[in-house]
Design a protein around this motif. Sequence first.
Motif, PDB file in Angstrom:
ATOM      1  N   ARG A  97       7.086  17.731  -1.984  1.00 30.22           N
ATOM      2  CA  ARG A  97       6.698  16.819  -0.909  1.00 30.22           C
ATOM      3  C   ARG A  97       6.483  15.435  -1.492  1.00 30.22           C
ATOM      4  N   PRO A  98       7.192  14.429  -0.974  1.00 33.10           N
ATOM      5  CA  PRO A  98       7.027  13.074  -1.520  1.00 33.10           C
ATOM      6  C   PRO A  98       5.649  12.515  -1.211  1.00 33.10           C
ATOM      7  N   SER A  99       5.198  11.605  -2.048  1.00 28.46           N
ATOM      8  CA  SER A  99       3.930  10.923  -1.805  1.00 28.46           C
ATOM      9  C   SER A  99       4.137   9.822  -0.770  1.00 28.46           C
ATOM     10  N   ALA A 197       6.293  13.585   3.861  1.00 30.71           N
ATOM     11  CA  ALA A 197       5.238  13.062   2.997  1.00 30.71           C
ATOM     12  C   ALA A 197       3.858  13.209   3.640  1.00 30.71           C
ATOM     13  N   MET A 198       3.826  13.574   4.934  1.00 30.91           N
ATOM     14  CA  MET A 198       2.561  13.666   5.658  1.00 30.91           C
ATOM     15  C   MET A 198       2.089  15.112   5.762  1.00 30.91           C
ATOM     16  N   PRO A 199       0.796  15.349   5.642  1.00 33.29           N
ATOM     17  CA  PRO A 199       0.291  16.708   5.871  1.00 33.29           C
ATOM     18  C   PRO A 199       0.427  17.074   7.346  1.00 33.29           C
ATOM     19  N   ALA A 244       0.775   4.601  11.068  1.00 38.08           N
ATOM     20  CA  ALA A 244      -0.518   4.601  10.376  1.00 38.08           C
ATOM     21  C   ALA A 244      -0.345   5.034   8.916  1.00 38.08           C
ATOM     22  N   PHE A 245       0.493   6.028   8.706  1.00 32.98           N
ATOM     23  CA  PHE A 245       0.654   6.576   7.360  1.00 32.98           C
ATOM     24  C   PHE A 245       1.362   5.604   6.426  1.00 32.98           C
ATOM     25  N   LEU A 246       2.341   4.882   6.954  1.00 32.67           N
ATOM     26  CA  LEU A 246       3.152   4.001   6.115  1.00 32.67           C
ATOM     27  C   LEU A 246       2.636   2.575   6.066  1.00 32.67           C
ATOM     28  N   ALA A 247       1.580   2.278   6.823  1.00 31.42           N
ATOM     29  CA  ALA A 247       1.045   0.906   6.857  1.00 31.42           C
ATOM     30  C   ALA A 247       0.518   0.514   5.476  1.00 31.42           C
TER      31      ALA A 247
END
Length: 247
Positions: A97-99, A197-199, A244-247
Amino acid sequence: MSQPEAGALAESAAEAVFRPVRTGNAFEETVERLLSAIKLGVVARGGRFPPERELAARLGVSRITLREAIRALQEAGYAESRRGRGGGTFVADVPPRPSRAEAQRMLQRTGADLEDLFTFRRALETGAAVRLAEEGLSPAGDRLLAERLEAVDAAPIEDYRRCDTVFHHTLAELTGSASLTGALAETRMRINDLLNAMPILARNLEHSSAQHRAIVDAVRGGRPEDARRAVGEHLEGTEALLRAFLA
């Protein structure tokens, strides 16, 4: 509307991914095609790729190039080879899983704008659902959609993304448009690169399940505007999470 039978629908995603390589760098595009097969669920987690000879022929590359591409996937943790009877190349049971930083770099490397990606995906997925609601489903198409909905509802968390991708891809397949199906396959692959990359949160799955059912109900009921609204509400959630995750 003339619709493909369920067997043909199951093959359309594989045909979109395992088409002949056309670019000058056969190795890189072969790696990309194999990764697409994994990320789109064409080959499921723990599943086996087609035999080497068949896969090389479908991709239009040499077996040497194919082996180099497979080796690259093995080194990256996406695939593994097994020897002996029943052996071959298999998708890793737990792909890496990518960070968050890696996901951001993926987006930058493609040169894509996130909002542009969202807009294109909305056009494709909304268009597919509206078209199906307008034209209706064949009995085979109705059964297949019900099966895919049931599969994503029953999927364990570790296999949820694959089943979700297959469900959405089925809506495109059922339109009978190869162009739409191919475009959505490519777009979903890019979205999945970021989503992986997101849980996955259990609460989000509950919302997704209700939204999936609303989409299917609207399509089955022949209600295009309800289908448009249901797809829009569903995609808004994913878009908000990714922003939100990539901000």
